[in-house]
Motif scaffolding. Structure first.
Motif, PDB file in Angstrom:
ATOM      1  N   SER A   1     -15.707   1.312   6.381  1.00  0.00           N
ATOM      2  CA  SER A   1     -14.023   1.598   4.776  1.00  0.00           C
ATOM      3  C   SER A   1     -12.723   2.605   5.372  1.00  0.00           C
ATOM      4  O   SER A   1     -11.945   3.311   4.494  1.00  0.00           O
TER       5      SER A   1
ATOM      6  N   ASN B   1      -9.442   7.755   5.357  1.00  0.00           N
ATOM      7  CA  ASN B   1     -11.118   7.388   4.837  1.00  0.00           C
ATOM      8  C   ASN B   1     -10.648   6.460   3.723  1.00  0.00           C
ATOM      9  O   ASN B   1     -10.007   6.586   2.883  1.00  0.00           O
ATOM     10  N   ALA B   2     -11.749   5.864   2.704  1.00  0.00           N
ATOM     11  CA  ALA B   2     -11.857   5.655   1.475  1.00  0.00           C
ATOM     12  C   ALA B   2     -11.555   6.479   0.602  1.00  0.00           C
ATOM     13  O   ALA B   2     -11.211   5.658  -0.354  1.00  0.00           O
ATOM     14  N   SER B   3     -11.369   7.419   0.250  1.00  0.00           N
ATOM     15  CA  SER B   3     -11.022   8.693  -0.459  1.00  0.00           C
ATOM     16  C   SER B   3      -9.576   9.400  -0.253  1.00  0.00           C
ATOM     17  O   SER B   3      -8.895   9.524  -1.448  1.00  0.00           O
ATOM     18  N   GLY B   4      -9.409   8.128   0.700  1.00  0.00           N
ATOM     19  CA  GLY B   4      -7.274   8.225   1.052  1.00  0.00           C
ATOM     20  C   GLY B   4      -7.105   9.648   1.932  1.00  0.00           C
ATOM     21  O   GLY B   4      -5.957   9.515   2.229  1.00  0.00           O
ATOM     22  N   ARG B   5      -7.975  10.044   2.136  1.00  0.00           N
ATOM     23  CA  ARG B   5      -7.007  11.789   3.368  1.00  0.00           C
ATOM     24  C   ARG B   5      -7.113  10.743   4.997  1.00  0.00           C
ATOM     25  O   ARG B   5      -7.628  10.077   5.041  1.00  0.00           O
TER      26      ARG B   5
ATOM     27  N   ALA C   1     -16.574   8.679   3.035  1.00  0.00           N
ATOM     28  CA  ALA C   1     -16.245   8.885   2.100  1.00  0.00           C
ATOM     29  C   ALA C   1     -15.353  10.565   1.326  1.00  0.00           C
ATOM     30  O   ALA C   1     -14.018  10.841   1.419  1.00  0.00           O
ATOM     31  N   ALA C   2     -16.548  11.379   1.193  1.00  0.00           N
ATOM     32  CA  ALA C   2     -15.891  12.205   0.745  1.00  0.00           C
ATOM     33  C   ALA C   2     -15.021  13.277   1.213  1.00  0.00           C
ATOM     34  O   ALA C   2     -14.078  14.978   1.795  1.00  0.00           O
ATOM     35  N   GLU C   3     -15.617  13.370   3.184  1.00  0.00           N
ATOM     36  CA  GLU C   3     -15.203  14.250   4.377  1.00  0.00           C
ATOM     37  C   GLU C   3     -14.632  13.282   5.365  1.00  0.00           C
ATOM     38  O   GLU C   3     -15.070  12.704   5.770  1.00  0.00           O
TER      39      GLU C   3
END
Length: 178
Positions: free
Chosen positions: A88, A119-123, A137-139
């Motif tokens: 991901s 990562n999947a959330s753009g970070r 995805a969150a961290e």
């Protein structure tokens, strides 16, 4: 007799296909390779590689070589890698880079070069050689400070920077007053 021969060859084909742990899909065609094979994907067109359960999407314009390490992790090497999706995460690097991915944990360990991982959330996180990345995805977290960084000096420097910033805020005429 012909039916039994056809059945034997069909069974052998299915058995060998089931044993293939490496598949490369490009332009709607899937090629299967034996476990442990070295696969080179050139940048002519996009390709999706499934190597021991690790899904690697290589966009057109990027070229990578994928192989298996002795510990079972998947090693990916390339130069000027851009937009390669590993699980991901999307990875990029300027210059030569080599990194490994654990099929069990999806953790990325950089062996050579510097890797930018999104990562999947753009970070986005930058991971240097000798460091690992594992993130949901969150961290996103990067672990292990490179060997050339002295952690004691790093801590002292952070305290020094904060003290300097506090003094500048106190003395600055443009700082807000209570």
């Amino acid at each position: 007799m012909k039916k039994s021969i056809a059945l034997v060859f069909g069974a052998l084909f299915l058995f060998s296909a089931a044993q293939a742990a490496v598949t490369v899909t490009r332009d709607g065609k899937t090629a299967k390779y034996e476990n442990g094979s070295t696969v080179t994907v050139t940048g002519q067109s996009a390709a999706v590689v499934n190597y021991n359960g690790v899904k690697i999407s290589v966009p057109a314009g990027s070229a990578v070589t994928i192989t298996e390490n002795a510990d079972g992790s998947v090693r990916i090497t390339g130069t000027n890698v851009a937009g390669v999706k590993v699980g991901s995460n999307t990875v990029s690097a300027s210059g030569p880079v080599s990194f490994s991915v654990s099929p069990k944990t999806n953790a990325i360990t950089v062996n050579r070069g510097t890797l930018v991982v999104q990562n999947a959330s753009g970070r986005t996180t930058t991971v240097a050689a000798g460091s690992s990345y594992s993130g949901a995805a969150a961290e996103a977290t990067a672990s292990s400070v490179p060997a050339f960084v002295n952690e004691a000096v790093l801590g002292e420097n952070t305290v020094s920077q904060q003290a300097t910033q506090d003094v500048e805020e106190t003395l600055s005429p443009s700082s807000p007053r209570n």
